[in-house]
Write a protein that holds these residues in place. Structure first.
Motif, PDB file in Angstrom:
ATOM      1  N   MET A 168       0.846  -1.200   0.000  1.00 28.43           N
ATOM      2  CA  MET A 168       0.000   0.000   0.000  1.00 28.43           C
ATOM      3  C   MET A 168       0.877   1.243   0.000  1.00 28.43           C
ATOM      4  N   ASN A 169       0.412   2.278  -0.664  1.00 31.59           N
ATOM      5  CA  ASN A 169       1.157   3.534  -0.697  1.00 31.59           C
ATOM      6  C   ASN A 169       1.364   4.064   0.724  1.00 31.59           C
ATOM      7  N   PRO A 170       2.622   4.357   1.123  1.00 32.48           N
ATOM      8  CA  PRO A 170       2.915   4.779   2.504  1.00 32.48           C
ATOM      9  C   PRO A 170       2.124   6.005   2.961  1.00 32.48           C
ATOM     10  N   VAL A 171       1.959   6.982   2.063  1.00 32.55           N
ATOM     11  CA  VAL A 171       1.237   8.205   2.430  1.00 32.55           C
ATOM     12  C   VAL A 171      -0.233   7.898   2.692  1.00 32.55           C
ATOM     13  N   ILE A 172      -0.823   7.073   1.825  1.00 31.83           N
ATOM     14  CA  ILE A 172      -2.227   6.698   2.006  1.00 31.83           C
ATOM     15  C   ILE A 172      -2.400   5.892   3.300  1.00 31.83           C
ATOM     16  N   ALA A 173      -1.474   4.957   3.539  1.00 35.40           N
ATOM     17  CA  ALA A 173      -1.545   4.124   4.744  1.00 35.40           C
ATOM     18  C   ALA A 173      -1.476   4.986   6.002  1.00 35.40           C
TER      19      ALA A 173
ATOM     20  N   LEU B 249     -11.639  -2.208  17.187  1.00 26.20           N
ATOM     21  CA  LEU B 249     -12.828  -2.658  16.462  1.00 26.20           C
ATOM     22  C   LEU B 249     -12.741  -2.293  14.980  1.00 26.20           C
ATOM     23  N   ILE B 250     -12.328  -1.050  14.711  1.00 27.81           N
ATOM     24  CA  ILE B 250     -12.216  -0.593  13.320  1.00 27.81           C
ATOM     25  C   ILE B 250     -11.160  -1.403  12.561  1.00 27.81           C
ATOM     26  N   PHE B 251      -9.992  -1.578  13.195  1.00 30.26           N
ATOM     27  CA  PHE B 251      -8.928  -2.338  12.543  1.00 30.26           C
ATOM     28  C   PHE B 251      -9.351  -3.782  12.302  1.00 30.26           C
ATOM     29  N   LEU B 252      -9.971  -4.389  13.314  1.00 27.43           N
ATOM     30  CA  LEU B 252     -10.369  -5.785  13.204  1.00 27.43           C
ATOM     31  C   LEU B 252     -11.381  -5.986  12.074  1.00 27.43           C
ATOM     32  N   ILE B 253     -12.405  -5.143  12.040  1.00 27.80           N
ATOM     33  CA  ILE B 253     -13.420  -5.233  10.981  1.00 27.80           C
ATOM     34  C   ILE B 253     -12.790  -4.941   9.611  1.00 27.80           C
ATOM     35  N   GLY B 254     -11.933  -3.930   9.579  1.00 31.08           N
ATOM     36  CA  GLY B 254     -11.295  -3.562   8.317  1.00 31.08           C
ATOM     37  C   GLY B 254     -10.430  -4.672   7.743  1.00 31.08           C
TER      38      GLY B 254
ATOM     39  N   LEU C 121     -11.306  -4.615   3.812  1.00 30.99           N
ATOM     40  CA  LEU C 121     -11.397  -3.180   3.550  1.00 30.99           C
ATOM     41  C   LEU C 121     -10.012  -2.552   3.653  1.00 30.99           C
ATOM     42  N   PHE C 122      -9.224  -3.066   4.613  1.00 27.58           N
ATOM     43  CA  PHE C 122      -7.837  -2.627   4.784  1.00 27.58           C
ATOM     44  C   PHE C 122      -6.912  -3.727   4.269  1.00 27.58           C
ATOM     45  N   PRO C 123      -5.883  -3.374   3.513  1.00 24.36           N
ATOM     46  CA  PRO C 123      -4.909  -4.388   3.090  1.00 24.36           C
ATOM     47  C   PRO C 123      -4.081  -4.850   4.290  1.00 24.36           C
ATOM     48  N   GLU C 124      -3.562  -6.055   4.211  1.00 27.70           N
ATOM     49  CA  GLU C 124      -2.811  -6.622   5.333  1.00 27.70           C
ATOM     50  C   GLU C 124      -1.564  -5.816   5.669  1.00 27.70           C
ATOM     51  N   ASP C 125      -1.030  -5.099   4.679  1.00 28.40           N
ATOM     52  CA  ASP C 125       0.210  -4.340   4.916  1.00 28.40           C
ATOM     53  C   ASP C 125      -0.049  -2.882   5.306  1.00 28.40           C
ATOM     54  N   LEU C 126      -1.276  -2.569   5.719  1.00 25.47           N
ATOM     55  CA  LEU C 126      -1.621  -1.183   6.076  1.00 25.47           C
ATOM     56  C   LEU C 126      -0.671  -0.611   7.122  1.00 25.47           C
ATOM     57  N   LEU C 127      -0.484  -1.338   8.208  1.00 23.91           N
ATOM     58  CA  LEU C 127       0.328  -0.822   9.318  1.00 23.91           C
ATOM     59  C   LEU C 127       1.806  -0.772   8.960  1.00 23.91           C
TER      60      LEU C 127
ATOM     61  N   VAL D  34       3.845   3.872  19.198  1.00 22.36           N
ATOM     62  CA  VAL D  34       3.842   2.771  20.162  1.00 22.36           C
ATOM     63  C   VAL D  34       2.471   2.107  20.214  1.00 22.36           C
ATOM     64  N   LEU D  35       1.424   2.914  20.201  1.00 21.96           N
ATOM     65  CA  LEU D  35       0.068   2.360  20.251  1.00 21.96           C
ATOM     66  C   LEU D  35      -0.250   1.516  19.017  1.00 21.96           C
ATOM     67  N   ILE D  36       0.266   1.924  17.859  1.00 22.00           N
ATOM     68  CA  ILE D  36      -0.010   1.196  16.620  1.00 22.00           C
ATOM     69  C   ILE D  36       0.582  -0.213  16.667  1.00 22.00           C
ATOM     70  N   ILE D  37       1.665  -0.403  17.435  1.00 17.38           N
ATOM     71  CA  ILE D  37       2.302  -1.721  17.526  1.00 17.38           C
ATOM     72  C   ILE D  37       1.299  -2.796  17.906  1.00 17.38           C
ATOM     73  N   ILE D  38       0.431  -2.472  18.860  1.00 15.03           N
ATOM     74  CA  ILE D  38      -0.444  -3.504  19.407  1.00 15.03           C
ATOM     75  C   ILE D  38      -1.514  -3.967  18.422  1.00 15.03           C
ATOM     76  N   PHE D  39      -1.747  -3.178  17.345  1.00 15.63           N
ATOM     77  CA  PHE D  39      -2.753  -3.580  16.374  1.00 15.63           C
ATOM     78  C   PHE D  39      -2.186  -4.483  15.281  1.00 15.63           C
ATOM     79  N   GLY D  40      -0.871  -4.593  15.209  1.00 20.34           N
ATOM     80  CA  GLY D  40      -0.220  -5.363  14.160  1.00 20.34           C
ATOM     81  C   GLY D  40      -0.769  -6.771  13.960  1.00 20.34           C
ATOM     82  N   PRO D  41      -0.862  -7.595  15.014  1.00 18.21           N
ATOM     83  CA  PRO D  41      -1.339  -8.976  14.840  1.00 18.21           C
ATOM     84  C   PRO D  41      -2.770  -9.091  14.344  1.00 18.21           C
ATOM     85  N   LEU D  42      -3.574  -8.028  14.473  1.00 17.61           N
ATOM     86  CA  LEU D  42      -4.963  -8.095  14.015  1.00 17.61           C
ATOM     87  C   LEU D  42      -5.051  -8.298  12.496  1.00 17.61           C
TER      88      LEU D  42
END
Length: 387
Positions: free
Chosen positions: A1-6, A36-41, A46-52, A268-276
């Motif tokens: 995914m484009n880094p700026v868009i991500a 919730l948003i990340f999980l549903i996405g 809706l979100f590509p796996e490489d978003l984060l 730091v907070l974004i780290i915890i969403f990675g496995p989702l």
């Protein structure tokens, strides 16, 4: 995914999460909404796996965790702990209770790894979760890495209303004591230090502060390596933060006010969403029972141990329970709930001040003793037993 868009999409998600959290008076935490948003996405594609990973925030987050740990250490005042040592002991007891109960009932969980993940999440915050996730991902345990994220997402939903109810009852008891002449007005509250620290001016800029804190983190890493990893880097960094504030070298909240701090915290907070992004729906379904067990057993252990410690130290039943429950959310929830209880029960400004001065210092120190200190220490030890 484009880094700026991500990057832009993630900022949008966090903006929405913050907005909803504020609208619900933090009853629904921003972490819960974002999860919730990340999980549903991710699960609906809706979100590509490489978003984060594309956003570069994951790389930033894993790089600066140690910086945030040092910052947390500088938020701790030894003077405040001396004044509230009983509260600190009750808070530590609550975390010990969480660990003890979860290990006793460990056979109900699939593996010991799930137990350790539950202990880290129930007793602590982002840093404890990151510790477990880093080890779990190295071991290829995606479900274990996701488990503390889901626990953390629901902690506020459980902890906030329960603590609010308890603190309001405690506030009414304090009100009665005050009206009966058992309490006197005391304008002293938690000690606030307004020092810029002893660092030369050249190191008080954004770059200078990050450089000095970075040196502290590097030294912490080297000392951890010297011990063969027995003493976790984060523990050493936390101790350095506490010591450098106590000696006046670092100011309180050393990273506070620098231009990069907000982005660092988001990283730091974004780290915890990675496995989702990679966990399967079946794995999520299988985590339902462990999640329920974690809350029932873990919170039960925190309450029982904190009540026992509170009884020994002369604290009321309600205050002891409230202290134990701080492991579910920490600061700033501890401050918000205390102020809300005082404002809801006090009928005059004097009464509100009396109630707040009785509750707020205890809750602030309780949050530090559970989430900030004891959980980080305990988790750093337990991750070494994950296989």
């Amino acid at each position: 995914m484009n880094p700026v868009i991500a990057f832009t999409v993630i900022m949008m998600i966090w903006t929405i999460s913050d907005f909803i959290s504020k609208k619900t008076n933090t009853m629904l935490s921003s972490l819960f909404i974002a999860s919730l948003i990340f999980l549903i996405g991710f699960k609906t594609n809706l979100f590509p796996e490489d978003l984060l990973t594309s956003s570069s925030l994951l790389t930033l987050g894993t790089t600066i965790v140690g910086f945030i740990i040092v910052h947390i250490g500088t938020s701790i005042s030894l003077q405040e702990f001396k004044a509230q040592w009983k509260t600190f002991v009750i808070g530590v007891s609550a975390v010990v209770g969480i660990a003890a109960f979860l290990f006793v009932f460990g056979p109900l969980f699939e593996t010991t790894n799930h137990v350790i993940a539950a202990i880290a999440a129930i007793s602590g915050g982002t840093i404890s979760i990151v510790m477990v996730q880093e080890k779990a991902i190295v071991l290829g345990l995606v479900a274990v890495a996701v488990m503390p994220v889901l626990i953390s997402a629901f902690q506020g939903v459980i902890g906030f209303p329960l603590t609010s109810m308890i603190l309001r009852k405690e506030a009414k008891n304090i009100q009665v004591q005050y009206r009966n002449g058992q309490l006197k007005s005391n304008e002293k509250s938690a000690i606030e230090e307004k020092t810029s620290g002893k660092l030369p001016e050249v190191f008080q800029t954004t770059a200078g502060t990050l450089f000095i804190v970075g040196v502290v983190v590097v030294v912490s890493m080297k000392l951890s390596e010297f011990t063969g990893g027995i003493i976790n880097t984060f523990i050493i960094a936390l101790l350095f933060g506490i010591a450098l504030r106590a000696t006046g070298i670092f100011k309180k909240n050393v990273l506070g006010g620098i231009d990069a701090f907000g982005l660092m915290m988001l990283g730091v907070l974004i780290i915890i969403f990675g496995p989702l992004a990679t966990i399967s729906v079946n794995d999520l379904i299988e985590l339902i029972v462990p999640l329920l067990l974690s809350f029932v057993i873990g919170v039960g252990g925190a309450i029982i141990f904190s009540v026992i410690a509170g009884k020994i130290l002369g604290y009321s039943l309600l205050m002891s329970i409230a202290i134990g429950l701080t492991s579910l959310y920490g600061f700033p929830g501890t401050m918000i709930l205390s102020q809300e209880a005082a404002n809801a029960v006090g009928e005059t400004e004097e009464e509100k001040k009396i109630i707040e001065n009785e509750i707020l210092p205890k809750m602030i120190i309780a949050g530090f003793s559970t989430v900030t200190i004891t959980s980080v220490f305990l988790t750093s030890i337990l991750v070494g037993f994950m296989i």
